[in-house]
Scaffold this motif. Structure first.
Motif, PDB file in Angstrom:
ATOM      1  N   THR A   1     -53.840 -49.095   6.358  1.00 30.15           N
ATOM      2  CA  THR A   1     -53.273 -49.558   7.611  1.00 30.15           C
ATOM      3  C   THR A   1     -52.042 -48.586   7.727  1.00 30.15           C
ATOM      4  O   THR A   1     -51.724 -47.633   6.958  1.00 30.15           O
ATOM      5  CB  THR A   1     -52.730 -50.943   7.209  1.00 30.15           C
ATOM      6  N   ARG A   2     -51.475 -48.723   8.900  1.00 30.59           N
ATOM      7  CA  ARG A   2     -50.165 -48.159   9.069  1.00 30.59           C
ATOM      8  C   ARG A   2     -49.109 -48.578   8.214  1.00 30.59           C
ATOM      9  O   ARG A   2     -49.256 -49.896   7.791  1.00 30.59           O
ATOM     10  CB  ARG A   2     -49.573 -48.234  10.633  1.00 30.59           C
ATOM     11  N   PHE A   3     -48.108 -48.026   7.667  1.00 32.98           N
ATOM     12  CA  PHE A   3     -47.299 -48.268   6.480  1.00 32.98           C
ATOM     13  C   PHE A   3     -45.861 -48.240   6.995  1.00 32.98           C
ATOM     14  O   PHE A   3     -45.479 -47.182   7.276  1.00 32.98           O
ATOM     15  CB  PHE A   3     -47.638 -47.490   5.295  1.00 32.98           C
ATOM     16  N   LEU A   4     -45.057 -49.302   6.979  1.00 34.56           N
ATOM     17  CA  LEU A   4     -43.490 -49.242   7.280  1.00 34.56           C
ATOM     18  C   LEU A   4     -42.858 -49.582   6.114  1.00 34.56           C
ATOM     19  O   LEU A   4     -43.142 -50.306   5.305  1.00 34.56           O
ATOM     20  CB  LEU A   4     -43.494 -50.152   8.488  1.00 34.56           C
ATOM     21  N   LEU A   5     -41.574 -49.023   6.420  1.00 35.31           N
ATOM     22  CA  LEU A   5     -40.503 -49.340   5.258  1.00 35.31           C
ATOM     23  C   LEU A   5     -39.306 -50.134   5.953  1.00 35.31           C
ATOM     24  O   LEU A   5     -38.893 -49.952   6.952  1.00 35.31           O
ATOM     25  CB  LEU A   5     -40.171 -48.158   4.510  1.00 35.31           C
ATOM     26  N   ARG A   6     -38.927 -51.318   5.099  1.00 31.74           N
ATOM     27  CA  ARG A   6     -37.997 -52.000   5.788  1.00 31.74           C
ATOM     28  C   ARG A   6     -36.806 -52.284   4.769  1.00 31.74           C
ATOM     29  O   ARG A   6     -37.324 -52.812   3.574  1.00 31.74           O
ATOM     30  CB  ARG A   6     -38.662 -53.163   6.378  1.00 31.74           C
ATOM     31  N   LEU A   7     -35.488 -52.030   4.897  1.00 27.13           N
ATOM     32  CA  LEU A   7     -34.691 -52.457   3.813  1.00 27.13           C
ATOM     33  C   LEU A   7     -34.060 -53.841   4.053  1.00 27.13           C
ATOM     34  O   LEU A   7     -33.495 -54.010   5.048  1.00 27.13           O
ATOM     35  CB  LEU A   7     -33.483 -51.315   3.919  1.00 27.13           C
ATOM     36  N   GLU A   8     -34.011 -54.495   2.983  1.00 22.98           N
ATOM     37  CA  GLU A   8     -33.492 -55.806   3.034  1.00 22.98           C
ATOM     38  C   GLU A   8     -32.235 -55.932   2.661  1.00 22.98           C
ATOM     39  O   GLU A   8     -31.751 -56.323   1.335  1.00 22.98           O
ATOM     40  CB  GLU A   8     -34.452 -56.880   2.202  1.00 22.98           C
ATOM     41  N   ASP A   9     -31.401 -55.377   3.272  1.00 23.88           N
ATOM     42  CA  ASP A   9     -29.914 -55.382   3.000  1.00 23.88           C
ATOM     43  C   ASP A   9     -29.023 -56.148   3.657  1.00 23.88           C
ATOM     44  O   ASP A   9     -27.734 -55.846   3.890  1.00 23.88           O
ATOM     45  CB  ASP A   9     -29.475 -53.771   3.404  1.00 23.88           C
ATOM     46  N   LEU A  10     -29.317 -57.457   3.607  1.00 22.59           N
ATOM     47  CA  LEU A  10     -28.583 -58.351   4.375  1.00 22.59           C
ATOM     48  C   LEU A  10     -27.321 -58.624   3.340  1.00 22.59           C
ATOM     49  O   LEU A  10     -26.155 -59.001   3.759  1.00 22.59           O
ATOM     50  CB  LEU A  10     -29.050 -59.482   4.946  1.00 22.59           C
ATOM     51  N   ASP A  11     -27.552 -58.530   2.171  1.00 19.81           N
ATOM     52  CA  ASP A  11     -26.737 -59.016   1.221  1.00 19.81           C
ATOM     53  C   ASP A  11     -25.826 -57.970   0.723  1.00 19.81           C
ATOM     54  O   ASP A  11     -25.632 -56.961  -0.065  1.00 19.81           O
ATOM     55  CB  ASP A  11     -27.476 -59.207  -0.261  1.00 19.81           C
ATOM     56  N   THR A  12     -24.825 -58.110   1.826  1.00 19.74           N
ATOM     57  CA  THR A  12     -23.594 -56.668   1.914  1.00 19.74           C
ATOM     58  C   THR A  12     -22.842 -56.794   0.616  1.00 19.74           C
ATOM     59  O   THR A  12     -22.082 -55.474   0.287  1.00 19.74           O
ATOM     60  CB  THR A  12     -22.755 -56.985   3.224  1.00 19.74           C
ATOM     61  N   GLY A  13     -22.791 -58.016  -0.174  1.00 20.33           N
ATOM     62  CA  GLY A  13     -21.887 -57.698  -1.315  1.00 20.33           C
ATOM     63  C   GLY A  13     -22.758 -56.781  -2.453  1.00 20.33           C
ATOM     64  O   GLY A  13     -22.019 -56.334  -3.185  1.00 20.33           O
ATOM     65  N   ARG A  14     -24.074 -56.753  -2.395  1.00 19.35           N
ATOM     66  CA  ARG A  14     -24.780 -56.086  -3.465  1.00 19.35           C
ATOM     67  C   ARG A  14     -25.475 -54.907  -3.009  1.00 19.35           C
ATOM     68  O   ARG A  14     -25.883 -54.227  -3.889  1.00 19.35           O
ATOM     69  CB  ARG A  14     -25.681 -57.336  -4.054  1.00 19.35           C
ATOM     70  N   ALA A  15     -25.867 -54.887  -1.612  1.00 16.01           N
ATOM     71  CA  ALA A  15     -26.771 -53.695  -1.142  1.00 16.01           C
ATOM     72  C   ALA A  15     -25.735 -52.463  -1.229  1.00 16.01           C
ATOM     73  O   ALA A  15     -24.762 -52.604  -0.931  1.00 16.01           O
ATOM     74  CB  ALA A  15     -27.181 -53.953   0.241  1.00 16.01           C
ATOM     75  N   ARG A  16     -26.396 -51.139  -1.913  1.00 17.36           N
ATOM     76  CA  ARG A  16     -25.566 -50.234  -1.892  1.00 17.36           C
ATOM     77  C   ARG A  16     -26.247 -48.845  -0.986  1.00 17.36           C
ATOM     78  O   ARG A  16     -27.395 -48.830  -1.447  1.00 17.36           O
ATOM     79  CB  ARG A  16     -25.053 -49.707  -3.271  1.00 17.36           C
TER      80      ARG A  16
ATOM     81  N   SER B   1     -45.556 -41.641   1.787  1.00 20.70           N
ATOM     82  CA  SER B   1     -44.874 -41.635   3.201  1.00 20.70           C
ATOM     83  C   SER B   1     -45.025 -42.594   3.948  1.00 20.70           C
ATOM     84  O   SER B   1     -45.806 -43.299   3.810  1.00 20.70           O
ATOM     85  CB  SER B   1     -45.306 -40.203   3.633  1.00 20.70           C
ATOM     86  N   TRP B   2     -43.911 -42.708   4.848  1.00 22.10           N
ATOM     87  CA  TRP B   2     -43.784 -44.125   5.623  1.00 22.10           C
ATOM     88  C   TRP B   2     -43.419 -43.652   7.156  1.00 22.10           C
ATOM     89  O   TRP B   2     -43.006 -42.341   7.350  1.00 22.10           O
ATOM     90  CB  TRP B   2     -42.975 -44.939   5.107  1.00 22.10           C
ATOM     91  N   GLU B   3     -43.601 -44.237   8.146  1.00 22.95           N
ATOM     92  CA  GLU B   3     -43.334 -44.106   9.484  1.00 22.95           C
ATOM     93  C   GLU B   3     -41.840 -44.241   9.471  1.00 22.95           C
ATOM     94  O   GLU B   3     -41.000 -45.274   9.033  1.00 22.95           O
ATOM     95  CB  GLU B   3     -43.849 -45.219  10.407  1.00 22.95           C
ATOM     96  N   GLU B   4     -40.893 -43.397  10.487  1.00 20.08           N
ATOM     97  CA  GLU B   4     -39.777 -43.390  10.867  1.00 20.08           C
ATOM     98  C   GLU B   4     -39.537 -44.173  12.184  1.00 20.08           C
ATOM     99  O   GLU B   4     -40.498 -44.162  12.912  1.00 20.08           O
ATOM    100  CB  GLU B   4     -38.981 -42.122  10.845  1.00 20.08           C
ATOM    101  N   PRO B   5     -38.628 -44.900  12.551  1.00 18.95           N
ATOM    102  CA  PRO B   5     -37.308 -45.081  11.610  1.00 18.95           C
ATOM    103  C   PRO B   5     -37.617 -46.290  10.658  1.00 18.95           C
ATOM    104  O   PRO B   5     -38.417 -47.259  11.023  1.00 18.95           O
ATOM    105  CB  PRO B   5     -36.342 -45.550  12.798  1.00 18.95           C
ATOM    106  N   VAL B   6     -36.706 -46.209   9.830  1.00 17.74           N
ATOM    107  CA  VAL B   6     -36.760 -47.362   8.665  1.00 17.74           C
ATOM    108  C   VAL B   6     -36.077 -48.551   9.266  1.00 17.74           C
ATOM    109  O   VAL B   6     -34.863 -48.125   9.788  1.00 17.74           O
ATOM    110  CB  VAL B   6     -36.326 -46.877   7.321  1.00 17.74           C
ATOM    111  N   LEU B   7     -36.355 -49.554   9.481  1.00 17.41           N
ATOM    112  CA  LEU B   7     -35.726 -50.805   9.752  1.00 17.41           C
ATOM    113  C   LEU B   7     -34.644 -51.246   8.737  1.00 17.41           C
ATOM    114  O   LEU B   7     -35.070 -51.558   7.698  1.00 17.41           O
ATOM    115  CB  LEU B   7     -36.541 -51.846   9.991  1.00 17.41           C
ATOM    116  N   ARG B   8     -33.447 -51.401   9.069  1.00 16.28           N
ATOM    117  CA  ARG B   8     -32.606 -52.232   8.159  1.00 16.28           C
ATOM    118  C   ARG B   8     -32.111 -53.442   8.696  1.00 16.28           C
ATOM    119  O   ARG B   8     -31.577 -53.651   9.876  1.00 16.28           O
ATOM    120  CB  ARG B   8     -31.145 -51.167   8.242  1.00 16.28           C
ATOM    121  N   GLN B   9     -32.126 -54.371   7.768  1.00 12.60           N
ATOM    122  CA  GLN B   9     -31.918 -55.720   8.361  1.00 12.60           C
ATOM    123  C   GLN B   9     -30.408 -55.854   8.586  1.00 12.60           C
ATOM    124  O   GLN B   9     -30.118 -56.737   9.687  1.00 12.60           O
ATOM    125  CB  GLN B   9     -32.402 -56.740   7.284  1.00 12.60           C
ATOM    126  N   SER B  10     -29.512 -55.114   8.263  1.00  9.57           N
ATOM    127  CA  SER B  10     -28.019 -55.207   8.324  1.00  9.57           C
ATOM    128  C   SER B  10     -27.742 -54.958   9.816  1.00  9.57           C
ATOM    129  O   SER B  10     -26.835 -55.391  10.582  1.00  9.57           O
ATOM    130  CB  SER B  10     -27.280 -54.368   7.400  1.00  9.57           C
TER     131      SER B  10
END
Ligand code: GLU
Length: 273
Positions: free
Chosen positions: A30-45, A62-71
């Motif tokens: 399938t198409r492959f996307l990457l997403r960062l679960e970075d809502l935990d601002t205390g711990r995500a670096r 490899s993955w499609e850009e842009p990478v989505l960031r939850q923050s």
């Protein structure tokens, strides 16, 4: 064309289990996307964000850009929460109050606490507050979380199913009880953010570890309430350590970083799958 994704939280280095999830998703045809679960601002670096990109590329993914960031998506979560308002209520309970309430329910004659996949369910204390009491406590500045009124939501959604590698399964909308959807300092819980983002990115196949299979029940309910299409699911087995335990983030020796440092090649890592 189907679309799948890998959604790690950048709170540590990627370990073998995560690498397996990413590899399985990227090999799903399938198409492959990457997403960062970075809502935990205390711990995500940021250091871990950079390491995720680098380690996945090293593994040959490899993955499609842009990478989505939850923050960067808090506005979308706020909008979803507003639409879910008929099915949510503010909960002012502290962790201690919830624990005490559960303990006294267990101690009562014939008492027991209902359990969900993550432990005892929230006993529903704040569900019974009057509108006046809610308004008074909010005006007073009491801190609160927003919880899903699962029974009300389930009644509204009607019977639901989900597709896990073909057969349809019945959804148990009460499995997690009245889960938290947002807190004062966290704009969206994992369940809310993942549902909003899967719809936003038009994900048609959710590929992830089978430890998250129970999560489908509450996530399908949220999808139905928000009018989102239902993706299909493919939960893969977990990579276990030699004692049969799931690798945890604490297991530094099982991170791609340390495997690389120990001279393991990308194909050597894939061979462990
Ligand atoms: N962040 C979760 C994990 O790292 C994945 C969540 C999901 O794919 O829905 O296990």
């Amino acid at each position: 064309m189907m679309v799948t994704r890998f959604a790690p939280s950048p709170t540590g280095y990627l370990h073998l289990g995560h690498a397996f999830a990413a590899w399985t998703a990227s090999r799903s045809g399938t198409r492959f996307l990457l997403r960062l679960e970075d809502l935990d601002t205390g711990r995500a670096r940021e250091e871990f964000v950079a390491a995720i990109f680098e380690d996945l590329a090293w593994l040959g993914l490899s993955w499609e850009e842009p990478v989505l960031r939850q923050s960067r998506r808090t506005g979308a979560y706020r909008e979803a929460l507003a639409r879910l308002a008929p099915f949510t209520y503010p909960c002012f309970c502290t962790r201690k109050e919830i624990a005490d309430e559960i303990a006294s329910a267990i101690e009562a004659p014939h008492g027991q606490a209902q359990r969900g996949p993550d432990g005892p369910l929230y006993p529903g204390t704040c569900r019974h507050l009057s509108a006046d009491e809610r308004a008074m406590r909010i005006a007073r500045g009491d801190s609160y979380a927003l919880r899903l009124d699962a029974a009300k939501a389930a009644a509204n959604a009607g019977p639901l199913t989900f597709i896990e590698q073909d057969p349809a399964h019945a959804v148990d909308p009460l499995l997690f009880g009245d889960v938290v959807l947002a807190r004062k300092d966290v704009p969206a819980s994992y369940h809310l953010a993942v549902v909003v983002d899967d719809a936003f990115q038009h994900i048609t196949l959710v590929t992830r570890g089978e430890d998250l299979l129970p999560a489908v029940h509450v996530q399908r309910l949220l999808q139905a309430l928000l009018g989102y299409p239902a993706p299909q699911y493919a939960h893969h087995r977990l990579i276990l350590d030699k004692d049969g335990r799931k690798f945890s983030k604490r297991d530094q020796s099982a991170t791609l970083r340390s495997l690389r440092a120990a001279g393991v090649t990308p194909s050597g890592v894939v061979a462990l799958f």
